[in-house]
Write a protein that holds these residues in place. Structure first.
Motif, short mmCIF file in Angstrom:
data_model
loop_
_atom_site.label_atom_id
_atom_site.label_comp_id
_atom_site.label_asym_id
_atom_site.label_seq_id
_atom_site.Cartn_x
_atom_site.Cartn_y
_atom_site.Cartn_z
N SER A 78 0.85 -1.20 0.00
CA SER A 78 0.00 0.00 0.00
C SER A 78 0.88 1.25 0.00
N GLY A 79 1.30 1.64 -1.20
CA GLY A 79 2.09 2.86 -1.37
C GLY A 79 1.30 3.82 -2.22
N SER A 80 1.38 3.62 -3.55
CA SER A 80 0.56 4.45 -4.45
C SER A 80 -0.92 4.23 -4.16
N ASP A 81 -1.26 2.98 -3.94
CA ASP A 81 -2.66 2.65 -3.61
C ASP A 81 -2.82 2.69 -2.09
N ILE A 83 5.98 0.74 6.43
CA ILE A 83 7.31 0.56 5.80
C ILE A 83 7.77 1.89 5.18
N TRP A 84 9.06 1.98 4.93
CA TRP A 84 9.70 3.18 4.38
C TRP A 84 9.53 4.38 5.31
N THR A 85 9.45 4.12 6.62
CA THR A 85 9.18 5.20 7.56
C THR A 85 10.47 5.97 7.84
N LEU A 129 22.85 8.93 -4.81
CA LEU A 129 22.20 7.63 -4.65
C LEU A 129 20.87 7.77 -3.91
N TYR A 130 20.86 8.56 -2.82
CA TYR A 130 19.63 8.72 -2.04
C TYR A 130 18.53 9.35 -2.89
N LEU A 131 18.91 10.34 -3.69
CA LEU A 131 17.88 11.08 -4.43
C LEU A 131 17.27 10.32 -5.61
N ARG A 132 17.78 9.09 -5.87
CA ARG A 132 17.04 8.27 -6.84
C ARG A 132 15.62 8.09 -6.33
N ALA A 133 15.45 8.19 -5.02
CA ALA A 133 14.12 7.99 -4.42
C ALA A 133 13.21 9.20 -4.54
N ALA A 134 13.77 10.35 -4.97
CA ALA A 134 12.96 11.58 -4.95
C ALA A 134 11.76 11.49 -5.89
N ILE A 193 10.08 8.91 -6.22
CA ILE A 193 9.17 7.92 -5.64
C ILE A 193 8.46 8.48 -4.40
N TYR A 194 9.26 9.10 -3.48
CA TYR A 194 8.61 9.51 -2.22
C TYR A 194 7.70 10.72 -2.42
N GLY A 195 6.81 10.91 -1.44
CA GLY A 195 5.84 12.01 -1.55
C GLY A 195 4.81 11.73 -2.63
N ARG A 197 1.67 12.47 -12.39
CA ARG A 197 1.25 12.70 -13.79
C ARG A 197 -0.21 12.30 -13.98
N ASN A 198 -0.62 11.24 -13.26
CA ASN A 198 -2.04 10.85 -13.32
C ASN A 198 -2.92 11.99 -12.81
N ILE A 199 -2.46 12.63 -11.70
CA ILE A 199 -3.24 13.73 -11.11
C ILE A 199 -3.34 14.88 -12.11
C1 LIG Z 1 13.33 7.43 0.47
C2 LIG Z 1 11.88 7.19 0.76
C3 LIG Z 1 11.31 7.75 1.90
C4 LIG Z 1 9.98 7.48 2.22
N1 LIG Z 1 9.47 7.96 3.41
C5 LIG Z 1 8.22 7.60 3.78
C6 LIG Z 1 7.71 7.96 5.07
O1 LIG Z 1 8.40 8.60 5.88
N2 LIG Z 1 6.46 7.55 5.40
C7 LIG Z 1 5.67 6.85 4.55
O2 LIG Z 1 4.53 6.54 4.90
N3 LIG Z 1 6.12 6.47 3.32
C8 LIG Z 1 7.37 6.83 2.93
N4 LIG Z 1 7.86 6.44 1.70
C9 LIG Z 1 7.01 5.59 0.85
C10 LIG Z 1 6.53 6.28 -0.43
O3 LIG Z 1 5.48 7.14 -0.15
C11 LIG Z 1 6.12 5.14 -1.39
O4 LIG Z 1 7.30 4.45 -1.73
C12 LIG Z 1 5.45 5.66 -2.64
O5 LIG Z 1 4.19 6.20 -2.34
C13 LIG Z 1 5.30 4.54 -3.71
O6 LIG Z 1 4.70 3.42 -3.16
P1 LIG Z 1 5.36 1.97 -3.31
O7 LIG Z 1 6.77 2.05 -2.87
O8 LIG Z 1 4.47 1.00 -2.60
O9 LIG Z 1 5.37 1.66 -4.87
P2 LIG Z 1 4.15 1.13 -5.74
O10 LIG Z 1 2.92 1.87 -5.38
O11 LIG Z 1 4.11 -0.36 -5.67
O12 LIG Z 1 4.59 1.58 -7.19
C14 LIG Z 1 5.56 0.86 -7.96
C15 LIG Z 1 5.69 1.55 -9.32
O13 LIG Z 1 4.43 1.50 -10.01
C16 LIG Z 1 4.03 2.82 -10.36
N5 LIG Z 1 2.56 2.92 -10.23
C17 LIG Z 1 1.80 2.48 -9.19
N6 LIG Z 1 0.50 2.76 -9.40
C18 LIG Z 1 0.43 3.41 -10.60
C19 LIG Z 1 -0.64 3.96 -11.36
N7 LIG Z 1 -1.90 3.94 -10.93
N8 LIG Z 1 -0.33 4.56 -12.54
C20 LIG Z 1 0.95 4.63 -13.00
N9 LIG Z 1 2.01 4.10 -12.31
C21 LIG Z 1 1.75 3.51 -11.13
C22 LIG Z 1 4.71 3.74 -9.37
O14 LIG Z 1 4.87 5.03 -9.89
C23 LIG Z 1 6.05 3.03 -9.19
O15 LIG Z 1 6.93 3.38 -10.22
C24 LIG Z 1 9.18 6.70 1.35
C25 LIG Z 1 9.74 6.16 0.19
C26 LIG Z 1 11.07 6.39 -0.11
C27 LIG Z 1 11.64 5.77 -1.34
#
Ligand SMILES: Cc1cc2nc3c(=O)[nH]c(=O)nc-3n(C[C@H](O)[C@H](O)[C@H](O)COP(=O)(O)OP(=O)(O)OC[C@H]3O[C@@H](n4cnc5c(N)ncnc54)[C@H](O)[C@@H]3O)c2cc1C
Length: 398
Positions: free
Chosen positions: A133-136, A158-160, A372-377, A379-381, A388-390
């Motif tokens: 449960s990240g994007s979803d 996770i990823w806290t 290296l760390y900013l590869r995550a930029a 992804i996070y937030g 882009r969907n928004i």
């Molecule tokens: C360095 C770092 C710090 C973080 N800190 C925190 C934190 O403090 N607290 C916290 O709660 N979370 C934190 N996160 C988590 C972060 O919010 C999630 O990693 C992020 O929302 C993506 O979720 P996921 O990792 O489950 O990837 P997924 O949701 O599994 O996505 C995997 C890939 O599929 C793509 N994707 C998914 N759904 C769609 C869609 N509908 N359309 C197009 N593409 C899609 C995504 O863009 C991505 O490329 C952190 C992440 C990182 C990397």
């Protein structure tokens, strides 16, 4: 859009410059300038200095300890801090949960938590993401079940970020599984010392521990720690995410990075002389400067809209996409500017207290870690694909 500074703004800019020159601790500045993760001690020390000056929470309403700065003044502070590598206050307390508390919390919650955020007594972390449960995000499974005047929480986050330092975590939990996913979520404030919470480190690409897993096993949370109504947590969660994305463009930080690239490329030699005289390198740098300038003016346009009472919709997503792409390109160029000294990467822990001299000049310590760390930029937030969907939905109506 009026971008000119009036006399008061120029005087204020001078005050900010003087404050930063005299009050920003050298060790804190140096770490931030290298792009290394903050130490808890250094970050808290700096935040206490900001709070003493009354500048800890510029965006909060004055009644809760914020400032009455104009949008221009806020821009000046962010810009001046970025240009001298002064760290911003840790976002989880002041920019994320703080506004949720003063907007949706009750009086007791405001009285209890807001002063502790301002004076850095509580270090907060964000318990949103879960495995699967990240994007979803709305599919999250961590459960909170009522038991008298407590919730009993079980599940995993996770990823806290920086949970290992945290005194408090704001958490999205499922309080009703029988309704649409978004309608069964509540927003809890949980003391990290509560029995049943375990924090496990995750080491990132930079080999540092800024990320964690947080496990909850029969964790008892008083009901008074819930924000707003039960099952209305999604509303508060979305409000928080909007705030998170607005600050993520980090224009001022990127401008400082451009200056660092110039410093390094002016010192590093290449076949034809200094790297800063190499046409290919200079072209890449110029491209980045142009893109950053376009981003800065876009951000200023949005600030101007806000100051004219307009509301933003997909704009924070655009800032997030462009801002993070530029951050990644910039740290790649920083590493490139180091030539062979960019390659022998050692995590920062390896530099502490060791006898051997690090490889390369002093400025070579840092860029690879940040690169290296900013590869995550992106992804996070909320990942850039989701942003882009928004944009496609809210701007293009797709
Ligand atoms: C360095 C770092 C710090 C973080 N800190 C925190 C934190 O403090 N607290 C916290 O709660 N979370 C934190 N996160 C988590 C972060 O919010 C999630 O990693 C992020 O929302 C993506 O979720 P996921 O990792 O489950 O990837 P997924 O949701 O599994 O996505 C995997 C890939 O599929 C793509 N994707 C998914 N759904 C769609 C869609 N509908 N359309 C197009 N593409 C899609 C995504 O863009 C991505 O490329 C952190 C992440 C990182 C990397």
């Amino acid at each position: 859009m009026d971008l000119s500074f009036n006399e008061d703004d120029v005087a204020f800019q001078q005050e900010v410059r003087e404050f930063l020159a005299t009050s920003l601790p050298q060790d804190v500045k140096e770490r931030a300038d290298r792009g290394l993760h903050p130490t808890k001690e250094g970050q808290v020390r700096w935040q206490k200095i900001l709070n003493e000056k009354g500048w800890m929470a510029p965006n909060w309403p004055v009644e809760y300890g914020g400032t009455d700065w104009t949008i221009t003044q806020k821009y000046i502070v962010a810009h001046e801090m970025g240009s001298v590598a002064a760290p911003q206050p840790m976002a989880f307390g002041v920019s994320m949960v703080g506004p949720v508390i003063y907007t949706f919390g009750n009086q007791e919650q405001k009285d209890k938590y807001l002063p502790r955020i301002l004076n850095s007594e509580d270090w907060w972390c964000q318990g949103y993401s879960e495995p699967g449960s990240g994007s979803d995000l709305a599919s999250l499974q961590t459960k909170a079940v009522r038991d008298g005047d407590h919730y009993v929480v079980n599940g995993q986050k996770i990823w806290t970020s920086y949970a290992q330092h945290a005194d408090m975590i704001f958490c999205l939990v499922r309080t009703d599984s029988s309704v649409k996913a978004q309608e069964g979520i509540s927003f809890l404030l949980i003391d990290m010392k509560t029995p049943g919470i375990t924090v496990k480190p995750i080491y990132g690409l930079d080999k540092e521990n800024s990320l964690n897993e947080v496990f909850f096993e029969d964790v008892r949370v008083p009901i008074e720690n819930r924000i707003g109504e039960e099952n209305k947590g999604w509303t508060y969660a979305k409000f928080l995410l909007g705030n998170e994305r607005t600050g993520i463009a980090r224009v001022a930080r990127s401008k400082r990075q451009i200056a660092r690239v110039r410093e390094i490329a002016g010192a590093e030699k290449c076949e034809e002389g200094y790297l800063l005289e190499d046409p290919d390198f200079v072209r890449k740098l110029a491209r980045l400067e142009v893109d950053l300038m376009a981003l800065e003016y876009t951000e200023l346009r949005y600030l101007s809209m806000l100051s004219n009472g307009k509301k933003l919709s997909a704009e924070p997503s655009l800032l997030k996409i462009k801002g993070t792409e530029i951050q990644q390109r910039l740290t790649s160029l920083l590493v490139e500017s180091l030539g062979m000294y960019g390659a022998p990467y050692e995590p920062e822990r390896a530099y502490e207290g060791r006898n051997e001299t690090p490889v390369g000049p002093d400025y070579a310590n840092g860029p690879m870690a940040e690169h290296l760390y900013l590869r995550a930029a992106t992804i996070y937030g909320g990942s850039n694909e989701i942003q882009r969907n928004i944009v496609s939905k809210m701007v293009l109506g797709l």
